[in-house]
Motif scaffolding. Sequence first.
Motif, PDB file in Angstrom:
ATOM      1  N   PHE A 128       1.026  -1.073  -0.045  1.00  0.00           N
ATOM      2  CA  PHE A 128       0.101  -0.014  -0.141  1.00  0.00           C
ATOM      3  C   PHE A 128       0.867   1.330  -0.083  1.00  0.00           C
ATOM      4  CE2 PHE A 128      -2.507  -3.325   2.147  1.00  0.00           C
ATOM      5  CZ  PHE A 128      -3.751  -3.097   1.464  1.00  0.00           C
ATOM      6  N   GLU A 129       0.257   2.278  -0.684  1.00  0.00           N
ATOM      7  CA  GLU A 129       1.044   3.821  -0.342  1.00  0.00           C
ATOM      8  C   GLU A 129       0.462   4.371   0.716  1.00  0.00           C
ATOM      9  OE1 GLU A 129       1.673   7.684  -2.864  1.00  0.00           O
ATOM     10  OE2 GLU A 129       0.685   6.005  -4.050  1.00  0.00           O
ATOM     11  N   ILE A 130       1.218   4.832   1.508  1.00  0.00           N
ATOM     12  CA  ILE A 130       0.546   5.528   2.563  1.00  0.00           C
ATOM     13  C   ILE A 130       0.346   7.076   2.167  1.00  0.00           C
ATOM     14  CG2 ILE A 130       1.147   6.842   4.670  1.00  0.00           C
ATOM     15  CD1 ILE A 130       3.336   4.333   5.214  1.00  0.00           C
ATOM     16  N   LEU A 131      -0.839   7.433   2.048  1.00  0.00           N
ATOM     17  CA  LEU A 131      -1.248   8.759   1.326  1.00  0.00           C
ATOM     18  C   LEU A 131      -1.313   9.928   2.642  1.00  0.00           C
ATOM     19  CD1 LEU A 131      -4.598   7.641  -0.409  1.00  0.00           C
ATOM     20  CD2 LEU A 131      -2.295   8.223  -1.329  1.00  0.00           C
ATOM     21  N   ASP A 132      -1.482   9.457   3.723  1.00  0.00           N
ATOM     22  CA  ASP A 132      -1.543  10.524   4.953  1.00  0.00           C
ATOM     23  C   ASP A 132      -1.706   9.733   6.009  1.00  0.00           C
ATOM     24  OD1 ASP A 132      -1.432  12.937   6.172  1.00  0.00           O
ATOM     25  OD2 ASP A 132      -3.330  13.714   5.392  1.00  0.00           O
ATOM     26  N   ILE A 133      -1.254  10.587   7.164  1.00  0.00           N
ATOM     27  CA  ILE A 133      -1.390   9.780   8.525  1.00  0.00           C
ATOM     28  C   ILE A 133      -1.986  10.981   9.268  1.00  0.00           C
ATOM     29  CG2 ILE A 133      -0.246   8.928  10.712  1.00  0.00           C
ATOM     30  CD1 ILE A 133       1.902   8.007   8.531  1.00  0.00           C
ATOM     31  N   ILE A 134      -3.144  10.804  10.014  1.00  0.00           N
ATOM     32  CA  ILE A 134      -3.480  11.747  11.106  1.00  0.00           C
ATOM     33  C   ILE A 134      -3.439  11.152  12.470  1.00  0.00           C
ATOM     34  CG2 ILE A 134      -5.739  12.446  12.185  1.00  0.00           C
ATOM     35  CD1 ILE A 134      -6.915  12.873   9.472  1.00  0.00           C
ATOM     36  N   GLU A 135      -2.948  11.996  13.475  1.00  0.00           N
ATOM     37  CA  GLU A 135      -2.687  11.575  14.818  1.00  0.00           C
ATOM     38  C   GLU A 135      -3.430  12.358  15.713  1.00  0.00           C
ATOM     39  OE1 GLU A 135       1.447  11.571  15.984  1.00  0.00           O
ATOM     40  OE2 GLU A 135       2.076  11.114  14.142  1.00  0.00           O
ATOM     41  N   GLU A 136      -4.419  11.799  16.458  1.00  0.00           N
ATOM     42  CA  GLU A 136      -5.188  12.458  17.674  1.00  0.00           C
ATOM     43  C   GLU A 136      -5.701  11.565  18.496  1.00  0.00           C
ATOM     44  OE1 GLU A 136      -9.602  11.840  15.946  1.00  0.00           O
ATOM     45  OE2 GLU A 136      -8.729  13.672  15.186  1.00  0.00           O
ATOM     46  N   ARG A 138      -8.143  17.074   3.784  1.00  0.00           N
ATOM     47  CA  ARG A 138      -6.659  17.056   3.623  1.00  0.00           C
ATOM     48  C   ARG A 138      -6.018  16.935   2.083  1.00  0.00           C
ATOM     49  NH1 ARG A 138      -3.885  16.049   9.000  1.00  0.00           N
ATOM     50  NH2 ARG A 138      -2.197  15.038   7.972  1.00  0.00           N
ATOM     51  N   PHE A 139      -6.655  15.774   1.632  1.00  0.00           N
ATOM     52  CA  PHE A 139      -6.285  15.448   0.172  1.00  0.00           C
ATOM     53  C   PHE A 139      -6.640  16.708  -0.840  1.00  0.00           C
ATOM     54  CE2 PHE A 139      -7.194  10.858   1.283  1.00  0.00           C
ATOM     55  CZ  PHE A 139      -5.884  10.695   1.642  1.00  0.00           C
ATOM     56  N   ASP A 140      -8.018  17.513  -0.517  1.00  0.00           N
ATOM     57  CA  ASP A 140      -8.316  18.536  -1.500  1.00  0.00           C
ATOM     58  C   ASP A 140      -7.487  19.504  -1.277  1.00  0.00           C
ATOM     59  OD1 ASP A 140     -10.544  17.259  -2.344  1.00  0.00           O
ATOM     60  OD2 ASP A 140     -11.931  18.320  -0.846  1.00  0.00           O
ATOM     61  N   GLU A 141      -6.714  20.086  -0.068  1.00  0.00           N
ATOM     62  CA  GLU A 141      -5.879  20.974   0.233  1.00  0.00           C
ATOM     63  C   GLU A 141      -4.627  20.442  -0.568  1.00  0.00           C
ATOM     64  OE1 GLU A 141      -5.394  21.591   4.356  1.00  0.00           O
ATOM     65  OE2 GLU A 141      -7.467  22.179   4.613  1.00  0.00           O
ATOM     66  N   MET A 142      -4.200  19.407  -0.494  1.00  0.00           N
ATOM     67  CA  MET A 142      -2.700  19.006  -1.052  1.00  0.00           C
ATOM     68  C   MET A 142      -2.929  18.841  -2.701  1.00  0.00           C
ATOM     69  SD  MET A 142      -1.308  15.721   1.213  1.00  0.00           S
ATOM     70  CE  MET A 142      -2.533  15.048   1.734  1.00  0.00           C
ATOM     71  N   PHE A 143      -3.958  18.622  -3.219  1.00  0.00           N
ATOM     72  CA  PHE A 143      -4.133  18.371  -4.672  1.00  0.00           C
ATOM     73  C   PHE A 143      -4.762  19.379  -5.507  1.00  0.00           C
ATOM     74  CE2 PHE A 143      -3.468  14.141  -2.678  1.00  0.00           C
ATOM     75  CZ  PHE A 143      -2.117  13.797  -3.152  1.00  0.00           C
TER      76      PHE A 143
END
Length: 94
Positions: free
Chosen positions: A22-30, A88-93
């Motif tokens: 798998f490709e790691i697209l993003d990680i959220i820590e909370e 977050r994807f919208d902001e990145m792309f």
Amino acid sequence: MKDDYTPDLITLLDEDDRERSFEILDIIEENDSRYFALLPVFETKEEMLYDRGDYLILEELEEDGEARLAELEDYELKRRLTKLFDERFDEMFY
């Protein structure tokens, strides 16, 4: 222009003990938890062609001192994280 993009990849075992990449697209820590957005990596163009393009959201858990990734069982948490990742994807792309 040279394309220097190198995806962050991770290999996991599925329920049948088969390795899947798998490709790691993003990680959220909370709240002391980590959530991964992962996109399957395909071996053939045909596999990619028939995939829906959905990403997975997995939670990092610790068992016996080792980290592992597991599917989310909490529907509301999954829905909230999906919205966060999508934003977050919208902001990145875009």
